[in-house]
Motif scaffolding. Structure first.
Motif, PDB file in Angstrom:
ATOM      1  N   GLU A 218       0.836  -1.188   0.000  1.00  0.00           N
ATOM      2  CA  GLU A 218       0.000   0.000   0.000  1.00  0.00           C
ATOM      3  C   GLU A 218       0.875   1.243   0.000  1.00  0.00           C
ATOM      4  O   GLU A 218       1.938   1.271   0.623  1.00  0.00           O
ATOM      5  CB  GLU A 218      -0.962   0.003   1.201  1.00  0.00           C
ATOM      6  CG  GLU A 218      -2.093  -0.995   1.031  1.00  0.00           C
ATOM      7  CD  GLU A 218      -3.311  -0.658   1.882  1.00  0.00           C
ATOM      8  OE1 GLU A 218      -3.256   0.340   2.620  1.00  0.00           O
ATOM      9  OE2 GLU A 218      -4.293  -1.403   1.787  1.00  0.00           O
ATOM     10  N   TRP A 219       0.386   2.280  -0.684  1.00  0.00           N
ATOM     11  CA  TRP A 219       1.221   3.450  -0.941  1.00  0.00           C
ATOM     12  C   TRP A 219       0.298   4.605  -1.293  1.00  0.00           C
ATOM     13  O   TRP A 219      -0.802   4.407  -1.829  1.00  0.00           O
ATOM     14  CB  TRP A 219       2.162   3.083  -2.097  1.00  0.00           C
ATOM     15  CG  TRP A 219       2.794   4.212  -2.836  1.00  0.00           C
ATOM     16  CD1 TRP A 219       3.741   5.073  -2.384  1.00  0.00           C
ATOM     17  CD2 TRP A 219       2.541   4.577  -4.202  1.00  0.00           C
ATOM     18  NE1 TRP A 219       4.088   5.942  -3.373  1.00  0.00           N
ATOM     19  CE2 TRP A 219       3.375   5.662  -4.499  1.00  0.00           C
ATOM     20  CE3 TRP A 219       1.710   4.081  -5.194  1.00  0.00           C
ATOM     21  CZ2 TRP A 219       3.383   6.275  -5.753  1.00  0.00           C
ATOM     22  CZ3 TRP A 219       1.715   4.683  -6.441  1.00  0.00           C
ATOM     23  CH2 TRP A 219       2.549   5.759  -6.713  1.00  0.00           C
ATOM     24  N   ASN A 220       0.690   5.815  -0.960  1.00  0.00           N
ATOM     25  CA  ASN A 220      -0.089   7.003  -1.296  1.00  0.00           C
ATOM     26  C   ASN A 220       0.601   7.729  -2.439  1.00  0.00           C
ATOM     27  O   ASN A 220       1.762   8.137  -2.311  1.00  0.00           O
ATOM     28  CB  ASN A 220      -0.211   7.918  -0.074  1.00  0.00           C
ATOM     29  CG  ASN A 220      -1.265   8.994  -0.268  1.00  0.00           C
ATOM     30  OD1 ASN A 220      -1.328   9.643  -1.296  1.00  0.00           O
ATOM     31  ND2 ASN A 220      -2.096   9.184   0.745  1.00  0.00           N
ATOM     32  N   ASP A 221      -0.108   7.886  -3.550  1.00  0.00           N
ATOM     33  CA  ASP A 221       0.495   8.517  -4.731  1.00  0.00           C
ATOM     34  C   ASP A 221       0.259  10.024  -4.770  1.00  0.00           C
ATOM     35  O   ASP A 221       0.559  10.671  -5.771  1.00  0.00           O
ATOM     36  CB  ASP A 221      -0.046   7.881  -6.017  1.00  0.00           C
ATOM     37  CG  ASP A 221      -1.508   8.215  -6.262  1.00  0.00           C
ATOM     38  OD1 ASP A 221      -2.213   8.546  -5.286  1.00  0.00           O
ATOM     39  OD2 ASP A 221      -1.944   8.132  -7.427  1.00  0.00           O
ATOM     40  N   GLY A 222      -0.258  10.585  -3.676  1.00  0.00           N
ATOM     41  CA  GLY A 222      -0.558  12.009  -3.641  1.00  0.00           C
ATOM     42  C   GLY A 222      -2.019  12.298  -3.900  1.00  0.00           C
ATOM     43  O   GLY A 222      -2.523  13.356  -3.508  1.00  0.00           O
TER      44      GLY A 222
END
Length: 444
Positions: A218-222
């Motif tokens: 999981e990751w936040n791309d902005g």
């Protein structure tokens, strides 16, 4: 944020079997051969009444960093640094080894709570072997059999008692965009995932087939949370002889079916081959949005010819998804990678797009005027109106007398006209025909 529970231990002690048992479903690939798991794998699970992020890891081995085993160990040590609780798995049947002792010493130097899990403890031999784990100096071992589901009540209780207290003010996590990265072996899928995350999340190297399982991160791309799934390379079915590779392929296909957007990674030096087209067609059949990542673009000499060749293949062999978004990049250098997620977000918006009934039927009437429905069995089909009951993917239903007999060619015309009128390039579009009964059909 959910607490992280990491499963560590040397190869072939049953970490992935324990992972599947705690996750309550078969996720990680399990095989008798050591070293099957090569990358960290994560899943949300409930253990001891607590929601956690459960993490499966590669086997801990003493090996040079540049080797595959060494890279696996670095990945596992990264998991240790992220964990709120470690489940250190040993094999109760084979007993405590020098490798177990070495990594137990390492775990004792960390501030992370550790539970020793003596796996394969079913039967008299396993129960006796579990007692050896006391010598590791990490507290009372918990004897379990991951394969048979024995001893898990005590394990659930211990996990609950050793996790940090939950934050009552923590907001509910937003639903992440589900993104799967697919392609043939050695196209650069794991390198792309590492470039997106900004860390060496996946083990990469020149050896094809390093990734064996579908690995989620999981990751936040902005713009919001993204659940990235890197998958094993998919070869032609006829070339898959190994049982392990067959399971890897099944895991990759399952990831495709569960995602919203598929990023198909192509090696720009090889172009789009038949297996790539098979993957693209599978994504279209499953109704997934599709983006093509043309990787290793920095190594291409004649870029105009390479791009034209790809466009020609798509036009000739994959016309049903006209206008697929293509992002040229080099995952190894990072050049062009920043354009991928904005493209994915744009395609996802189209995939979720719904057209109001009024606008849909205005287009429908104009499409019928431009090209009337053909004659079928000497009679012209009467198409009356269209609706769009759902998106994800965009789905259109056309009603009319004997509409179910409409030839495929005319259905294709309607789909292409709809795609052009409402600006939906590169997303699958479903067209369903619904016939209406003629009340006078049975009268002479």
């Amino acid at each position: 944020m959910l607490p992280i529970v990491a499963i560590l231990g040397r190869p072939n002690v049953g970490k992935s079997t324990l992972f599947n048992r705690l996750a309550r479903r078969r996720i990680a690939i399990v095989d008798d051969r050591p070293g099957v798991t090569r990358d960290r794998r994560e899943v949300e699970a409930e253990i001891g009444g607590r929601d956690v992020r459960l993490m499966d890891t590669a086997g801990l081995e003493e090996a040079p960093v540049e080797s595959i085993a060494g890279r696996m160990r670095v990945s596992s040590e990264t998991a240790l640094g992220m964990a709120d609780l470690v489940l250190f798995v040993v094999d109760a049947r084979s007993g405590i080894t020098a490798t177990d002792r070495a990594f137990a010493n390492q775990l004792r130097r960390t501030a992370v709570p550790v539970l020793v899990i003596a796996n394969k403890a079913e039967g008299r031999d396993g129960g006796a072997g579990a007692l050896e784990a006391y010598e590791l100096g990490l507290g009372d071992p918990i004897a379990v059999s991951a394969e048979h589901g024995e001893g898990f009540g005590e394990l659930h209780d211990a996990v609950r008692d050793n996790l940090p207290e939950p934050d009552p003010e923590a907001e509910e996590k937003e639903r992440p965009l589900r993104l799967a990265i697919l392609g043939r072996p050695n196209a650069g899928k794991s390198t792309l995932l590492n470039a997106l995350l900004g860390e060496e999340r996946m083990i990469v190297g020149p050896e094809p087939g390093l990734t064996r399982d579908a690995i989620a991160s999981e990751w936040n791309d902005g713009e919001g949370m993204v659940r990235l799934v890197d998958t094993a390379g998919l070869r032609r079915k006829a070339r898959i002889e190994d049982k392990l590779e067959a399971m890897s392929a099944q895991s990759s296909i399952a990831a495709l079916k569960e995602c919203e957007v598929v990023v198909l990674v192509l090696d720009a030096l090889l172009g789009m081959e038949e297996q790539d087209l098979r993957i693209a067609r599978l994504a279209e059949r499953e109704g997934r949005a599709l983006v093509i990542a043309l990787n290793k673009w920095d190594a291409v000499e004649d870029r105009v010819a390479t791009r034209k060749k790809l466009d020609d293949v798509l036009m000739a062999s994959f016309a049903q998804m006209k206008g697929i978004a293509i992002v040229t990049m080099s995952a190894a250098t990072g050049r062009g990678v920043d354009r991928l997620m904005p493209t994915v977000r744009g395609v996802l918006e189209l995939w979720n797009k719904r057209v109001p009934t009024g606008a849909l039927n205005r287009w429908f009437e104009e499409a019928l005027e431009r090209h009337q429905p053909p004659l079928v069995q000497g009679k012209r089909l009467k198409l009356r109106y269209a609706t769009m009951p759902k998106a994800r993917p965009p789905t259109m239903v056309v009603f009319g007398t004997r509409a179910e007999l409409l030839p495929v060619e005319y259905q294709r015309y309607l789909v292409n006209s709809f795609r052009e009128a409402f600006h939906m390039p590169g997303v699958p579009i479903r067209l369903q025909m619904r016939g209406t009964e003629n009340p006078f059909a049975d009268q002479e």
